[in-house]
Scaffold this motif. Structure first.
Motif, PDB file in Angstrom:
ATOM      1  N   GLY A   1       0.758  -1.243   0.000  1.00 31.42           N
ATOM      2  CA  GLY A   1       0.000   0.000   0.000  1.00 31.42           C
ATOM      3  C   GLY A   1       0.788   1.292   0.000  1.00 31.42           C
ATOM      4  N   ILE A   2       2.114   1.235  -0.138  1.00 37.82           N
ATOM      5  CA  ILE A   2       2.897   2.467  -0.102  1.00 37.82           C
ATOM      6  C   ILE A   2       2.655   3.300  -1.362  1.00 37.82           C
ATOM      7  CG2 ILE A   2       5.229   3.433   0.015  1.00 37.82           C
ATOM      8  CD1 ILE A   2       6.059   0.902   1.549  1.00 37.82           C
ATOM      9  N   TRP A   3       2.752   2.672  -2.524  1.00 38.48           N
ATOM     10  CA  TRP A   3       2.543   3.411  -3.768  1.00 38.48           C
ATOM     11  C   TRP A   3       1.095   3.853  -3.906  1.00 38.48           C
ATOM     12  CZ3 TRP A   3       5.763   5.977  -6.452  1.00 38.48           C
ATOM     13  CH2 TRP A   3       5.451   6.406  -7.743  1.00 38.48           C
ATOM     14  N   GLN A   4       0.182   3.039  -3.414  1.00 37.37           N
ATOM     15  CA  GLN A   4      -1.237   3.429  -3.443  1.00 37.37           C
ATOM     16  C   GLN A   4      -1.444   4.702  -2.625  1.00 37.37           C
ATOM     17  OE1 GLN A   4      -3.922   0.436  -1.923  1.00 37.37           O
ATOM     18  NE2 GLN A   4      -5.613   1.887  -1.741  1.00 37.37           N
ATOM     19  N   ALA A   5      -0.808   4.772  -1.442  1.00 37.74           N
ATOM     20  CA  ALA A   5      -0.922   5.961  -0.598  1.00 37.74           C
ATOM     21  C   ALA A   5      -0.316   7.172  -1.286  1.00 37.74           C
ATOM     22  CB  ALA A   5      -0.228   5.715   0.743  1.00 37.74           C
ATOM     23  N   PHE A   6       0.824   6.969  -1.946  1.00 40.27           N
ATOM     24  CA  PHE A   6       1.477   8.063  -2.666  1.00 40.27           C
ATOM     25  C   PHE A   6       0.575   8.580  -3.786  1.00 40.27           C
ATOM     26  CE2 PHE A   6       4.145   9.350  -6.326  1.00 40.27           C
ATOM     27  CZ  PHE A   6       4.759  10.459  -5.766  1.00 40.27           C
ATOM     28  N   SER A   7       0.004   7.683  -4.567  1.00 47.90           N
ATOM     29  CA  SER A   7      -0.837   8.083  -5.699  1.00 47.90           C
ATOM     30  C   SER A   7      -2.094   8.815  -5.236  1.00 47.90           C
ATOM     31  CB  SER A   7      -1.235   6.850  -6.527  1.00 47.90           C
ATOM     32  OG  SER A   7      -0.097   6.277  -7.143  1.00 47.90           O
ATOM     33  N   GLU A   8      -2.688   8.328  -4.153  1.00 43.77           N
ATOM     34  CA  GLU A   8      -3.892   8.988  -3.637  1.00 43.77           C
ATOM     35  C   GLU A   8      -3.582  10.392  -3.139  1.00 43.77           C
ATOM     36  OE1 GLU A   8      -5.440   6.344  -0.705  1.00 43.77           O
ATOM     37  OE2 GLU A   8      -6.238   4.910  -2.166  1.00 43.77           O
ATOM     38  N   GLU A   9      -2.429  10.557  -2.479  1.00 44.94           N
ATOM     39  CA  GLU A   9      -2.056  11.880  -1.998  1.00 44.94           C
ATOM     40  C   GLU A   9      -1.693  12.799  -3.157  1.00 44.94           C
ATOM     41  OE1 GLU A   9      -1.418  14.752   1.074  1.00 44.94           O
ATOM     42  OE2 GLU A   9      -2.534  12.869   0.919  1.00 44.94           O
ATOM     43  N   CYS A  10      -1.066  12.248  -4.195  1.00 43.63           N
ATOM     44  CA  CYS A  10      -0.757  13.047  -5.393  1.00 43.63           C
ATOM     45  C   CYS A  10      -2.033  13.545  -6.056  1.00 43.63           C
ATOM     46  CB  CYS A  10       0.048  12.216  -6.396  1.00 43.63           C
ATOM     47  SG  CYS A  10       1.794  12.122  -6.035  1.00 43.63           S
ATOM     48  N   ARG A  11      -3.008  12.673  -6.161  1.00 41.93           N
ATOM     49  CA  ARG A  11      -4.292  13.065  -6.740  1.00 41.93           C
ATOM     50  C   ARG A  11      -4.909  14.208  -5.933  1.00 41.93           C
ATOM     51  NH1 ARG A  11      -7.069  12.249 -11.296  1.00 41.93           N
ATOM     52  NH2 ARG A  11      -7.247   9.986 -11.176  1.00 41.93           N
ATOM     53  N   LYS A  12      -4.846  14.083  -4.616  1.00 41.47           N
ATOM     54  CA  LYS A  12      -5.424  15.083  -3.732  1.00 41.47           C
ATOM     55  C   LYS A  12      -4.683  16.416  -3.841  1.00 41.47           C
ATOM     56  CE  LYS A  12      -6.070  15.840   1.246  1.00 41.47           C
ATOM     57  NZ  LYS A  12      -5.842  15.237   2.580  1.00 41.47           N
ATOM     58  N   ARG A  13      -3.364  16.378  -3.872  1.00 47.06           N
ATOM     59  CA  ARG A  13      -2.561  17.608  -3.885  1.00 47.06           C
ATOM     60  C   ARG A  13      -2.394  18.209  -5.269  1.00 47.06           C
ATOM     61  NH1 ARG A  13       3.073  17.146  -0.598  1.00 47.06           N
ATOM     62  NH2 ARG A  13       2.316  16.171   1.313  1.00 47.06           N
ATOM     63  N   TYR A  14      -2.045  17.345  -6.218  1.00 46.14           N
ATOM     64  CA  TYR A  14      -1.586  17.844  -7.523  1.00 46.14           C
ATOM     65  C   TYR A  14      -2.535  17.544  -8.682  1.00 46.14           C
ATOM     66  CZ  TYR A  14       2.593  17.497  -4.585  1.00 46.14           C
ATOM     67  OH  TYR A  14       3.489  17.578  -3.542  1.00 46.14           O
ATOM     68  N   GLY A  15      -3.600  16.788  -8.403  1.00 45.23           N
ATOM     69  CA  GLY A  15      -4.578  16.519  -9.451  1.00 45.23           C
ATOM     70  C   GLY A  15      -4.194  15.418 -10.409  1.00 45.23           C
ATOM     71  N   CYS A  16      -3.157  14.619 -10.064  1.00 42.88           N
ATOM     72  CA  CYS A  16      -2.754  13.507 -10.927  1.00 42.88           C
ATOM     73  C   CYS A  16      -2.254  12.364 -10.051  1.00 42.88           C
ATOM     74  CB  CYS A  16      -1.660  13.936 -11.905  1.00 42.88           C
ATOM     75  SG  CYS A  16      -0.206  14.650 -11.114  1.00 42.88           S
ATOM     76  N   LEU A  17      -2.322  11.139 -10.552  1.00 43.80           N
ATOM     77  CA  LEU A  17      -1.921   9.976  -9.771  1.00 43.80           C
ATOM     78  C   LEU A  17      -0.412   9.895  -9.586  1.00 43.80           C
ATOM     79  CD1 LEU A  17      -4.357   7.336 -11.276  1.00 43.80           C
ATOM     80  CD2 LEU A  17      -4.365   8.166  -8.925  1.00 43.80           C
ATOM     81  N   VAL A  18       0.326  10.414 -10.555  1.00 42.91           N
ATOM     82  CA  VAL A  18       1.788  10.415 -10.514  1.00 42.91           C
ATOM     83  C   VAL A  18       2.257  11.769 -11.035  1.00 42.91           C
ATOM     84  CG1 VAL A  18       3.907   9.274 -11.309  1.00 42.91           C
ATOM     85  CG2 VAL A  18       1.827   7.927 -10.979  1.00 42.91           C
ATOM     86  N   PRO A  19       3.212  12.410 -10.373  1.00 45.50           N
ATOM     87  CA  PRO A  19       3.705  13.699 -10.874  1.00 45.50           C
ATOM     88  C   PRO A  19       4.146  13.603 -12.337  1.00 45.50           C
ATOM     89  CG  PRO A  19       4.552  13.297  -8.678  1.00 45.50           C
ATOM     90  CD  PRO A  19       3.852  12.036  -9.092  1.00 45.50           C
TER      91      PRO A  19
END
Length: 498
Positions: free
Chosen positions: A68-86
């Motif tokens: 779940g580490i990458w899943q957490a990263f992608s969800e936070e990216c979506r929340k902050r930056y509007g995309c799943l991966v920078p």
């Protein structure tokens, strides 16, 4: 190039004895290392190539084992930056498959790890460099085949989620926290940072036991370090990682306070009651006695004894962690505490006074050093009140007074011509195209919160990333990813610092 051996891989696992799963992932790491060697040539030492290969393999293990580490990263990216991966464009997101291996993930991680290598020299790599895409696709082709047969690391998954964390499992939690901070692929620089800090403090010549020194440094970095993706502490990272698992529900409630002074006010059978002296109206906290070295507190006196330590809230109680220094409350200590509180309150007061004097403007553009001094001394009365001795200022390209409720007043003396504003008579569009990005990419130019303020005011429209696809594309790339770049290079984030 030498092979990566199992013992290197095991340095990143939370258990000591290897099995066939570890052997499999070491083979994956060696294949990736071969791809990297052809890509980087002799630019980086062999141990660095091994390190990047291992971290990419740790990411692959995470995806396969569903930790779940990458899943957490992608969800936070979506929340902050509007995309799943920078750096991912909306077009590419249509072909992205969460929970699987994607070339966009690999391209970003390759950029990140190589950017970390370049950071010391001050370089900024273009994430859209075709070479990154080519290498990412090469590794993707290999891993997408392995995705079908790669084994889950059940021991790793069980360590995290095999048994529910209870209110008495603080040491178990801290063990996971330490593994995550120093061994997960999101904290690529954490091991190096720890060693650099230990070496720096040791060179200062302090007469401290080296084991105590390294332990104290480790605990400080473990709870406060933010040199990682998303610029969060590892405590905050674990809260994101564990939120979808009922076994780790307590992770979301963990809160770590920095090293502070606490006044002993009483106790019962299980807790020591202390008052937080870092705040004007400090609340009373209950510290579990079994987390304290009670021998060092034998002579404790209510209203007199001070505990200097770090506290961590876990399972509804506070635990003492790291070094504990016990002393008595003295006038000198009282004065120091009062000065720290006054300084924090003074920043907010300064912000309010500045905004009033400027007519509600957070940025005051000045044509000369005299204008700066006039605003500070005449409109704010700073010279009389504070006795400020201002440094010499070069106003060739203008000067800008800025204020923040978090960091106070800042005098911008460089790159002022890059700030686009009707009030800025020194604004130079051509210079801005070349250098405005420095406000976003270089933490030595401006405080983080003021960089964010400039971006929010749309005063950096010319900020551009060098791109083979042209200036306009470079400008769009920067605009789309400015918030990520700022968080990344300043090692801060708006959720904590603004």
């Amino acid at each position: 190039m030498k092979k990566i051996y199992v013992k290197e891989w095991m340095l990143f696992q939370p258990y000591e004895r290897q099995d066939e799963v570890d052997t499999y992932y070491v083979n994956v790491a060696n294949h990736i290392a071969g791809c990297l060697k052809d890509f980087v040539g002799g630019r980086y030492p062999e141990h660095s190539v091994h390190g990047i290969a291992i971290y990419l393999t740790l990411w692959f293990q995470d995806v396969i084992s569903q930790t779940g580490i990458w899943q957490a990263f992608s969800e936070e990216c979506r929340k902050r930056y509007g995309c799943l991966v920078p750096f991912m464009t909306p077009e590419k997101e249509k072909d992205y498959y969460p929970g699987e291996v994607n070339p966009e993930d690999l391209q970003f991680l390759l950029w990140h790890y190589l950017q970390c290598m370049e950071k010391q020299a001050g370089g900024v790599l273009n994430p859209e460099n075709p070479a990154f895409e080519e290498l990412a696709n090469q590794i993707y082709d290999y891993l997408s085949e392995e995705f079908q047969v790669a084994p889950e690391n059940e021991r790793l998954h069980a360590m995290l989620y095999g048994e529910a964390f209870g209110e008495n499992d603080y040491m178990r939690y801290r063990s996971v926290l330490e593994w995550f901070h120093f061994c997960s692929y999101v904290g690529f620089e954490n091991r190096g940072e720890y060693q650099r800090v230990v070496d720096t403090v040791a060179r200062m010549g302090q007469n401290v036991n080296p084991h105590i020194l390294s332990y104290d440094v480790k605990q400080n970095i473990l709870f406060e370090g933010r040199k990682n993706l998303l610029s969060l502490t590892s405590v905050e990272w674990l809260a994101l990682v564990g939120k979808s698992h009922p076994e780790t529900a307590l992770w979301a409630e963990v809160k770590a306070l920095p090293q502070e002074m606490y006044l002993y006010e009483g106790e019962d059978e299980k807790f020591l009651f202390v008052k937080d002296l870092s705040k004007k109206e400090g609340e009373q906290l209950s510290i579990r006695k079994d987390s304290l070295n009670m021998d060092s507190l034998k002579a404790r006196k209510e209203g007199v004894t001070i505990l200097s330590c770090r506290l961590v809230q876990y399972g509804g109680a506070w635990w003492q962690d790291g070094m504990l220094v016990v002393s008595d409350l003295q006038e000198k200590v009282k004065e120091e505490i009062e000065q720290r509180i006054a300084a924090r309150e003074g920043i907010k007061k300064t912000f309010d006074e500045f905004m009033k004097a400027s007519g509600g403007k957070q940025f005051v553009f000045c044509k000369s050093e005299e204008e700066v001094q006039d605003f500070l001394s005449q409109k704010l009365g700073y010279k009389e009140k504070e006795g400020i001795e201002l440094p010499k200022m070069d106003a060739t390209h203008g000067l800008v007074l800025m204020v923040s409720p978090h960091t106070g007043i800042h005098v911008q003396m460089q790159l002022c011509e890059c700030i686009s504003s009707p009030d800025n008579t020194f604004y130079d569009a051509e210079a801005a195209k070349k250098q405005a990005a420095m406000f976003i990419l270089n933490p030595n130019v401006i405080p983080y919160d003021l960089s964010c303020a400039l971006q929010d005011a749309d005063t950096l429209p010319d900020a551009c990333l060098n791109s083979a696809l042209g200036e306009e594309h470079g400008r769009e790339t920067m605009k789309r990813n400015a918030r990520f770049f700022t968080d990344y290079f300043f090692e801060k984030c708006r959720e904590k610092d603004c």
